[in-house]
Design an enzyme around this catalytic site. Structure first.
Site, PDB file in Angstrom:
ATOM      1  N   ARG A 160       0.823  -1.211   0.000  1.00  0.00           N
ATOM      2  CA  ARG A 160       0.000   0.000   0.000  1.00  0.00           C
ATOM      3  C   ARG A 160       0.858   1.263   0.000  1.00  0.00           C
ATOM      4  O   ARG A 160       0.518   2.252  -0.633  1.00  0.00           O
ATOM      5  CB  ARG A 160      -0.948  -0.008   1.211  1.00  0.00           C
ATOM      6  CG  ARG A 160      -1.989   1.101   1.143  1.00  0.00           C
ATOM      7  CD  ARG A 160      -3.069   0.926   2.189  1.00  0.00           C
ATOM      8  NE  ARG A 160      -2.556   1.059   3.552  1.00  0.00           N
ATOM      9  CZ  ARG A 160      -3.315   0.985   4.629  1.00  0.00           C
ATOM     10  NH1 ARG A 160      -4.627   0.762   4.515  1.00  0.00           N
ATOM     11  NH2 ARG A 160      -2.794   1.110   5.841  1.00  0.00           N
ATOM     12  N   LYS A 192      -2.661   6.857   1.670  1.00  0.00           N
ATOM     13  CA  LYS A 192      -2.438   7.441   2.994  1.00  0.00           C
ATOM     14  C   LYS A 192      -1.500   8.639   2.917  1.00  0.00           C
ATOM     15  O   LYS A 192      -0.458   8.707   3.583  1.00  0.00           O
ATOM     16  CB  LYS A 192      -1.904   6.387   3.969  1.00  0.00           C
ATOM     17  CG  LYS A 192      -2.972   5.407   4.419  1.00  0.00           C
ATOM     18  CD  LYS A 192      -2.504   4.502   5.535  1.00  0.00           C
ATOM     19  CE  LYS A 192      -2.459   5.193   6.873  1.00  0.00           C
ATOM     20  NZ  LYS A 192      -3.806   5.494   7.399  1.00  0.00           N
TER      21      LYS A 192
END
Length: 387
Positions: free
Chosen positions: A132, A234
């Site tokens: 990620r 993020k």
């Protein structure tokens, strides 16, 4: 006798250039000794005799209590990360023109280390955090550590700080990998240098309610993310904009905010820092990740567990009316775990939801936490033992 002493004194008086050389030599070795001492202080010295740091493990919140060591790794202009190292937790130096300070070029991850009843430490799916971060770095035009580099850094950080990992069932060691543009830049553009840091802090429950049900407020004014933006990664730039709405909701007594889509203001997205699930009968729905919603690792894991238990799990656009008509609602995330929602307030309507030992949320949470802490057999290969 007097003549002899006088001659001796004269023999002890050395030429001035010899004194200077002596002082220079002394200064050189003194500087080398000081440098060696500084380097020695940087080296991790693990306290093998102390199993736990002295803390009140029964009253852990979710505040920063820095553990002893952090991991630091640099990346130069060629895009290659150098070998990282552990160092004492402390402040870092940044240029006022660093990319992270001027243009917000940074992303972070969150994972946890858990202590088994036998004292061994476990990590939960750190390779997924690594992947990620790579996806987020690509979106933010940054180089990123390889999966192996990322996982190794997390392992080293957890092991070096093992005395800060709470006893079994008392909490966890929250681990924060952070990738940021630290090189100086004036015009808008990617930073010329990047730094990857991993630090840690022991934590308990994210919300002040602990494991009690949350009270959420549906936000209609402010949006968390928009199509085409960075809501699906993020990025650090995703979080400061939610503080206004979150602060307003907390001042009214709510635990957190539920955000709607930025276009029609009718479809559920996520809370300030966690994903959301809606339960109706044997069907569990969650907003589809379409670029505005973060693909949570806890979210993904809970979905797999729910399917294993016979629930129908659906990723789709969840209308706010479905939320207000649901049997249950719960939130998931690394920080929050699996948290039940007791009430949701939308406009002038407040709805209460099922909670308690027989709730879907409680059953899913029990399995997930059991796997994370080694109490439930890990048949999926999710857990990594690091000692």
């Amino acid at each position: 006798m007097i003549k002899t002493i006088s001659s001796l004194r004269k023999s002890l008086v050395l030429p001035i250039h010899i004194h200077i050389r002596t002082l220079q030599t002394f200064s050189k070795y003194n500087a080398q000794a000081a440098s060696a001492l500084r380097e020695e202080r940087k080296k991790p010295v693990y306290n093998q005799d102390e199993e736990y740091v002295d803390m009140d493990w029964d009253n852990l919140g979710f505040g920063l209590t820095p553990a002893d060591y952090m991991y630091v790794m640099k990346c130069s202009k060629d895009g290659e990360f150098t070998e990282g190292e552990l160092t004492r937790f402390g402040n870092i130096q940044l240029s006022p023109s660093a990319g992270v300070l001027n243009y917000g070029q940074a992303i972070y991850e969150g994972t946890k280390a858990y202590r088994k009843e036998n004292g061994k430490l476990l990590l939960f799916r750190p390779d997924h955090n690594a992947v990620r971060m790579q996806l987020g770095a690509e979106r933010m035009l940054m180089p990123s550590p390889s999966v192996d580099q990322f996982v190794d850094a997390v392992k080293q950080t957890a092991f070096a700080n093992k005395r800060w990992v709470p006893p079994s069932s008392k909490g966890s060691l929250y681990i924060r990998p952070l990738l940021m543009g630290t090189g100086p830049v004036l015009g808008l553009g990617p930073a010329p240098e990047y730094t990857f840091i991993v630090y840690a802090s022991p934590v308990g429950n994210y919300f002040k309610e602990g494991t009690s049900a949350l009270n959420l407020y549906v936000e209609e004014e402010d949006a968390r993310a928009a199509p085409g933006g960075s809501g699906g990664v993020k990025s650090i730039t995703n979080y400061a904009p939610v503080l206004k709405a979150l602060s307003r909701a907390k001042s009214l007594g709510f635990s957190d905010v539920l955000y709607l889509d930025s276009v029609k203001k009718k479809y559920l997205e996520e809370a300030s820092a966690c994903n959301v699930f809606v339960v109706k009968g044997r069907t569990i729905s969650t907003p589809a990740t379409n670029g505005t919603i973060l693909e949570g690792i806890t979210r993904k894991s809970v979905m797999e567990i729910a399917v294993d238990q016979g629930y129908q799990v659906v990723e789709k656009a969840v209308h706010v009316d479905e939320v207000m008509d649901a049997d249950e609602v719960f939130c998931t995330g690394t920080a929050v775990g699996v948290a039940p929602v007791g009430t949701i307030t939308y406009q002038d309507k407040r709805v209460e939801y099922e909670t308690g030992d027989e709730s879907v949320c409680k059953k899913l949470r029990s399995v997930l936490v059991g796997i994370q802490t080694g109490l439930v057999e890990d048949t999926k290969g999710w857990v990594t033992c690091i000692n």
